[in-house]
Motif scaffolding. Structure first.
Motif, PDB file in Angstrom:
ATOM      1  N   UNK A 380      35.229  33.374  42.173  1.00  0.00           N
ATOM      2  CA  UNK A 380      36.450  32.590  41.979  1.00  0.00           C
ATOM      3  C   UNK A 380      37.242  33.108  40.777  1.00  0.00           C
ATOM      4  N   UNK A 381      36.871  34.276  40.238  1.00  0.00           N
ATOM      5  CA  UNK A 381      37.519  34.866  39.073  1.00  0.00           C
ATOM      6  C   UNK A 381      38.354  36.067  39.529  1.00  0.00           C
ATOM      7  N   UNK A 382      39.675  35.907  39.512  1.00  0.00           N
ATOM      8  CA  UNK A 382      40.575  36.940  40.012  1.00  0.00           C
ATOM      9  C   UNK A 382      40.480  38.208  39.171  1.00  0.00           C
ATOM     10  N   UNK A 383      40.539  38.070  37.852  1.00  0.00           N
ATOM     11  CA  UNK A 383      40.555  39.235  36.967  1.00  0.00           C
ATOM     12  C   UNK A 383      39.239  40.005  37.060  1.00  0.00           C
ATOM     13  N   UNK A 384      38.107  39.291  37.061  1.00  0.00           N
ATOM     14  CA  UNK A 384      36.811  39.957  37.144  1.00  0.00           C
ATOM     15  C   UNK A 384      36.654  40.697  38.465  1.00  0.00           C
ATOM     16  N   UNK A 385      37.100  40.079  39.564  1.00  0.00           N
ATOM     17  CA  UNK A 385      36.999  40.724  40.875  1.00  0.00           C
ATOM     18  C   UNK A 385      37.854  41.983  40.930  1.00  0.00           C
ATOM     19  N   UNK A 386      39.005  41.940  40.286  1.00  0.00           N
ATOM     20  CA  UNK A 386      39.875  43.118  40.288  1.00  0.00           C
ATOM     21  C   UNK A 386      39.229  44.287  39.555  1.00  0.00           C
ATOM     22  N   UNK A 387      38.493  44.009  38.496  1.00  0.00           N
ATOM     23  CA  UNK A 387      37.796  45.072  37.766  1.00  0.00           C
ATOM     24  C   UNK A 387      36.707  45.690  38.631  1.00  0.00           C
ATOM     25  N   UNK A 388      35.951  44.872  39.365  1.00  0.00           N
ATOM     26  CA  UNK A 388      34.905  45.394  40.236  1.00  0.00           C
ATOM     27  C   UNK A 388      35.505  46.334  41.280  1.00  0.00           C
ATOM     28  N   UNK A 389      36.603  45.900  41.918  1.00  0.00           N
ATOM     29  CA  UNK A 389      37.227  46.714  42.967  1.00  0.00           C
ATOM     30  C   UNK A 389      37.832  47.985  42.375  1.00  0.00           C
ATOM     31  N   UNK A 390      38.570  47.856  41.266  1.00  0.00           N
ATOM     32  CA  UNK A 390      39.225  49.020  40.663  1.00  0.00           C
ATOM     33  C   UNK A 390      38.213  50.073  40.214  1.00  0.00           C
ATOM     34  N   UNK A 391      37.127  49.643  39.568  1.00  0.00           N
ATOM     35  CA  UNK A 391      36.135  50.603  39.079  1.00  0.00           C
ATOM     36  C   UNK A 391      35.396  51.271  40.234  1.00  0.00           C
ATOM     37  N   UNK A 392      35.163  50.543  41.323  1.00  0.00           N
ATOM     38  CA  UNK A 392      34.461  51.128  42.472  1.00  0.00           C
ATOM     39  C   UNK A 392      35.331  52.165  43.173  1.00  0.00           C
TER      40      UNK A 392
END
Length: 684
Positions: A380-392
């Protein structure tokens, strides 16, 4: 006739002369014998008063064997010239034979035949004089001993030889003592010189330590002045208590005033360099007051009682502060920062205002293609999810083959979808779903949802009149957060139901950062296992007994308490094997048995360890490094070489509590120039 008379008279005169000579000779011999007897008698009179038992035994032994000093078989008899005072006081000179001496005389250090006689004579003369003198001393000492004047009555009772030996032993002791003292001095000098040399190479740089309250360079060792002032405050409190009990109002006021001033001088200092310049003067003034208090009030028993009371009170305060600290840490860790609260609100508003809710997902054909690399992220954390996707995506060799399946709750669905619509990762495919759209996920099927409907669970989590969490301790604080019953956490146990057409899927938590290409994970042979994960056990740490209640027979009879634990956060799941082994059914079985929370505390790792028991394939540790959310002492090389770093723990990288030296691994994948982030004041 006349001639005959003359001849007779001559012979008669000669006879008279001979008789006179014989008489004189007899007189002289008698005199010598008398003198010898006198000397021998006087020698016996000068016998030691306190002769020891050993001496008497030796004397008897010498007499029996006839091997005394004067009767030594290899020695010639020796004349001893002795000068002494007889009983009348007259000075006498006489000659004594060696054989006439008593057995208490001892022959010392026999020497060669050339000089033996002369040296022996000298030594025996010296010994004789010493004995004569000691005889007088014995008589004198006896008188003093009777009068109580001599503190050493036994010294004079010793034979001259023993006195000489004692003197020589004392001289040897003094010499040895002087040598040892000299050696000690030389050793001290060497140690001092070595200490000086070591001090020259000593690094006096203040070493820092990590603090969750952002004092990253706090000195763990308080300096001397600061420690002195703190000790003075403790002593002042003790003496102030005694002064008050004895109505010493002036001294009590002085102690309390100086305590307050010392406390102000210390402030928040953690080393001498941080103290106020007046701190040293204050310490001197406090020392003067404490000296006066000690002179007037010191009472050991009362001081001890006061210190015991202060210690008990301090322990109670420390325990209370620990509980409050645990509560505040949990509160700070679970509270959403203002910027992260602002971001989903702005995105959700734009999502509906600009009509993004009407747009359809692209590349739908990729969403169920088992030949691609699929990821599952439940957050439910937009910013954290974006980091996971961007780094992958950034580290992927073929980003177009990567598909991200994101599931969030109803409250954050609009914001999550809006973010990836306006900020799509290059070439990768994104799917955002709402967990409330899974109609099959209901209380009749899901154990967690069914437990949430029970009154006991609701009271435990949501009732305000429930006993305070603070009084329950830090452990309960962590697990009494309702997020541990959130379906976003437990959805990982329903992967085949959520993605029925996929064969393998990589599960990622939202608090991880990817640093390498992860596609090799899909080619790992799990050898019939369902779950591929990195084990976390080290020696006795993170084994099953840490997470499960082995006092319950249901646990102890089915599991090994020394079995190695593993980590959620990056797990490759074989969904075909999952379905074949009915993993979800195993999860339901144990979750139902733990409705009263007696098998394990709440969370997803304990049921995960049970569900995948003997079904987990251990991955190489380089794939997944954990602890960045709680351990500031991790191996830096291991972090840099890891494929995935995990901020598990309370100190998440998007919080102010984050470990500062680890935050850069996460923040470099945040798009701080994004207008929505600037609008919400989210910056590095």
């Amino acid at each position: 006739m006349e001639a005959g008379e003359r001849t007779f008279s001559r012979s008669h005169s000669l006879q008279l002369i001979c008789i006179l000579l014989v008489v004189c000779h007899i007189a002289l011999v008698g005199s010598d014998v008398l003198d010898t007897s006198t000397i021998q008698r006087e020698f016996k009179e000068f016998r030691p008063l306190y002769d020891c038992e050993q001496c008497r035994l030796r004397k008897e032994q010498v007499n029996n064997s006839a091997t005394g000093v004067g009767n030594h078989p290899d020695e010639k008899d020796i004349d001893i010239i002795a000068t002494y005072t007889d009983t009348s006081g007259a000075v006498r000179v006489s000659s004594v034979k060696m054989r006439d001496l008593s057995a208490s005389w001892v022959w010392e250090k026999p020497i060669d035949s050339n000089h033996g006689q002369s040296k022996s004579s000298q030594k025996m003369e010296y010994s004789f004089q010493s004995e004569m003198g000691s005889g007088e001393n014995v008589e004198h000492s006896t008188d003093e001993h009777q009068e109580g004047g001599s503190p050493y009555p036994q010294m004079s009772s010793m034979s001259p030889v023993k006195l000489m030996r004692r003197k020589m032993r004392q001289e040897r002791r003094d010499l040895r003592t002087a040598q040892l003292i000299q050696q000690n001095k030389e050793t001290d000098y060497q140690m001092a010189a070595a200490a000086v040399e070591r001090s020259k190479s000593l690094d006096t740089t203040v070493k820092g330590k990590y603090s969750i309250w952002r004092r990253d360079y706090d000195n763990p060792n308080s300096d001397s002045t600061l420690k002195l002032m703190r000790d003075q405050i403790v002593m002042a409190k003790a003496y102030a208590y005694i002064a008050k009990s004895k109505n010493e109002s002036n001294l009590y006021n002085s102690l309390t005033q100086h305590s307050r001033e010392s406390q102000r001088a210390i402030g928040e200092a953690n080393s001498d360099t941080e103290l106020h310049p007046s701190a040293l003067d204050q310490a001197k003034a406090m020392g003067h007051v404490l000296s006066i208090a000690k002179d007037q009030l010191y009472d050991c028993a009362m001081i001890a009682r006061k210190f015991r009371a202060m210690l008990q009170s301090t322990e109670e305060n420390v325990n209370a502060l620990k509980k409050k600290s645990a509560f505040l840490i949990q509160l700070a860790a679970k509270t959403v920062p203002k910027g992260l609260h602002c971001l989903p609100l702005q995105l959700a508003a734009e999502y509906y205002l600009q009509g993004y809710h009407k747009k359809q997902d692209r590349d739908k054909e990729k969403l169920e293609d088992p030949s691609l690399y699929h990821y599952a992220i439940f957050s439910d954390n937009v910013l954290a999810t974006s980091v996971v996707v961007n780094s992958t995506v950034l580290h992927a060799k073929e980003p177009e083959k990567h598909v991200f399946h994101i599931v969030t709750d109803k409250l954050n669905f609009a914001a999550m979808r809006m973010w990836f619509l306006v900020n799509p990762p290059p070439k990768a495919t994104i799917q955002v779903e709402n967990i409330d759209d899974f109609r099959w996920l209901n209380s009749s099927y899901c154990s967690v949802l069914r437990q949430l409907e029970s009154a006991r669970i609701k009271e435990y989590y949501f009732k305000a009149n429930h006993p305070s969490s603070i009084s329950a301790g830090a452990d309960n604080l962590k697990y009494r957060n309702p997020k541990y019953l959130s379906m976003l956490n437990h959805l990982r146990f329903y992967l085949p139901e959520v993605y029925p057409n996929l064969d393998k899927i990589l599960f990622l938590d939202d608090d991880i950062v990817v640093q390498k290409d992860l596609t090799p994970l899909w080619s790992i042979d799990l050898q019939g296992m369902v779950n591929g994960a990195v084990e976390t056990c080290k020696e006795s740490f993170h084994r099953f007994d840490k997470y499960l209640n082995f006092s319950n027979p249901k646990i102890s009879e089915n599991f090994d308490q020394n079995a190695c634990g593993w980590a959620f956060g990056m797990n490759i799941f074989d969904l075909k094997e999952w379905k074949r082994r009915n993993i979800t059914g195993i999860y339901h079985h144990w979750q139902d048995m733990n409705e009263d929370r007696t098998l394990w505390k709440l969370g997803t790792l304990p049921p995960g360890l049970i569900t995948f028991y003997n079904l987990t394939y251990p991955l190489d540790r380089g794939w997944h490094v954990l602890g960045l959310g709680y351990d500031p002492a991790l191996n830096q090389t291991a972090i840099d070489n890891a494929a995935v770093v995990h901020y598990n723990g309370n100190y998440k990288p998007w919080l102010d509590l984050a470990v500062s030296k680890y935050k850069s691994y996460w923040s470099k994948y945040v798009m701080y120039d994004n207008p929505y982030l600037r609008l919400c004041n989210i910056s590095e």
